[in-house]
Scaffold this active site. Structure first.
Site, PDB file in Angstrom:
ATOM      1  N   VAL A  23      10.015   6.944   2.298  1.00 21.06           N
ATOM      2  CA  VAL A  23      11.524   7.027   3.035  1.00 21.06           C
ATOM      3  C   VAL A  23      11.655   8.682   3.238  1.00 21.06           C
ATOM      4  O   VAL A  23      11.326   9.208   2.304  1.00 21.06           O
ATOM      5  CB  VAL A  23      12.568   6.627   2.205  1.00 21.06           C
ATOM      6  CG1 VAL A  23      14.026   6.936   2.774  1.00 21.06           C
ATOM      7  CG2 VAL A  23      12.583   5.038   1.821  1.00 21.06           C
TER       8      VAL A  23
ATOM      9  N   GLU B  37       0.772  -1.324  -0.088  1.00 22.95           N
ATOM     10  CA  GLU B  37       0.011   0.032  -0.130  1.00 22.95           C
ATOM     11  C   GLU B  37       0.838   1.331  -0.103  1.00 22.95           C
ATOM     12  O   GLU B  37       0.633   2.225  -0.776  1.00 22.95           O
ATOM     13  CB  GLU B  37      -1.024   0.091   1.157  1.00 22.95           C
ATOM     14  CG  GLU B  37      -1.825   1.282   1.423  1.00 22.95           C
ATOM     15  CD  GLU B  37      -2.600   1.517   0.309  1.00 22.95           C
ATOM     16  OE1 GLU B  37      -3.157   2.619   0.266  1.00 22.95           O
ATOM     17  OE2 GLU B  37      -2.953   0.556  -0.358  1.00 22.95           O
TER      18      GLU B  37
ATOM     19  N   ASN C 213       4.925  10.136 -11.588  1.00 21.07           N
ATOM     20  CA  ASN C 213       6.127   9.645 -10.534  1.00 21.07           C
ATOM     21  C   ASN C 213       7.053   8.880 -11.449  1.00 21.07           C
ATOM     22  O   ASN C 213       7.271   7.711 -11.082  1.00 21.07           O
ATOM     23  CB  ASN C 213       5.655   9.073  -9.448  1.00 21.07           C
ATOM     24  CG  ASN C 213       6.750   8.846  -8.425  1.00 21.07           C
ATOM     25  OD1 ASN C 213       7.980   9.291  -8.539  1.00 21.07           O
ATOM     26  ND2 ASN C 213       6.419   8.519  -6.900  1.00 21.07           N
TER      27      ASN C 213
ATOM     28  N   GLY D   4      19.329   3.999  -0.581  1.00 20.41           N
ATOM     29  CA  GLY D   4      19.140   2.462  -0.648  1.00 20.41           C
ATOM     30  C   GLY D   4      17.928   1.848   0.218  1.00 20.41           C
ATOM     31  O   GLY D   4      17.538   0.840   0.245  1.00 20.41           O
TER      32      GLY D   4
ATOM     33  N   TYR E 293      11.122   1.090 -10.098  1.00 25.23           N
ATOM     34  CA  TYR E 293      10.406  -0.436 -10.272  1.00 25.23           C
ATOM     35  C   TYR E 293      10.634  -1.083 -11.398  1.00 25.23           C
ATOM     36  O   TYR E 293      10.741  -2.210 -11.259  1.00 25.23           O
ATOM     37  CB  TYR E 293       9.004  -0.035 -10.068  1.00 25.23           C
ATOM     38  CG  TYR E 293       8.858   0.743  -8.837  1.00 25.23           C
ATOM     39  CD1 TYR E 293       9.204   0.585  -7.424  1.00 25.23           C
ATOM     40  CD2 TYR E 293       7.481   1.648  -8.595  1.00 25.23           C
ATOM     41  CE1 TYR E 293       8.957   1.354  -6.313  1.00 25.23           C
ATOM     42  CE2 TYR E 293       7.265   2.524  -7.412  1.00 25.23           C
ATOM     43  CZ  TYR E 293       8.033   2.065  -6.585  1.00 25.23           C
ATOM     44  OH  TYR E 293       7.570   2.888  -5.445  1.00 25.23           O
TER      45      TYR E 293
ATOM     46  N   GLY F 263      14.620   2.625   0.279  1.00 21.89           N
ATOM     47  CA  GLY F 263      13.583   2.324  -0.444  1.00 21.89           C
ATOM     48  C   GLY F 263      13.722   0.976  -0.961  1.00 21.89           C
ATOM     49  O   GLY F 263      12.615   0.003  -1.099  1.00 21.89           O
TER      50      GLY F 263
END
Length: 192
Positions: A119, A115, A156, A127, A163, A129
């Protein structure tokens, strides 16, 4: 989800990623508020410590929570002034969190849904995240989840870069549909 724009540097042994405890909730709530401010929605937060404690540590658990913690106290120069003055925050060493819960796919089985990943600003690009994401993946593997899912705002691009680098796939054909409490109440009593 807040993330960073460049490849995360190794953290070394100066940190811990761990399951949160009830004592961490004041600090996590403060970071949730920072996340809302980061998203330009400072008034969006509708929950408090009571709800987080009930739903994450009560008899019925609706979410799980990981925290990123420095193993030593942060130096004076790295602690933001608002952290020192806040009565709500108890642990300056907490620098981020990942809130997740389990979902179920009728085609594949267990799913870990991430969800929130957040950071604190001064610890981004270091690092944390990636470490939180990696720990979520470990939890998903341990729980025999078939996949891990999360959402990201289309604006974003920094998060998209991270990702995709770690193996995430953007499913652009799937759109999120949401019904808020007011709409749920209207629907329950409608003739539709």
């Amino acid at each position: 989800m807040a993330s960073n724009s460049r490849r995360d540097a190794p953290l070394g042994s100066g940190h811990t990623i761990r399951q949160a405890s009830a004592e961490d909730i004041p600090s996590v709530l403060w970071m949730i508020q920072l996340f809302a401010e980061h998203r330009n929605e400072p008034c969006a937060l509708k929950i408090g410590e009571k709800e987080l404690l009930r739903d994450g540590f009560g008899e019925e658990k609706y979410f799980h929570l990981l925290v990123a913690e420095l193993n030593s106290d942060p130096q004076e120069s790295t602690s933001p002034p608002d952290l020192r003055s806040s009565k709500m925050v108890k642990n300056e060493r907490l620098v981020g969190y990942a809130l997740y819960f389990f979902n179920y796919s009728t085609w594949e089985g267990r799913v870990l849904f991430l969800e929130d990943l957040f950071v604190r600003q001064q610890y981004r690009n270091t690092g944390f995240g990636t470490a939180l994401m990696r720990e979520c993946a470990k939890v998903a593997k341990t729980k025999d989840c078939q996949r891990m899912v999360w959402q990201v705002l289309d604006s974003n691009t920094k998060a998209f870069d991270l990702y995709e680098r770690i193996g995430g796939k953007c499913l652009r054909e799937w759109l999120t549909i949401r019904m808020d409490k007011k709409e749920m109440e209207k629907f329950i009593f409608s003739s539709e």
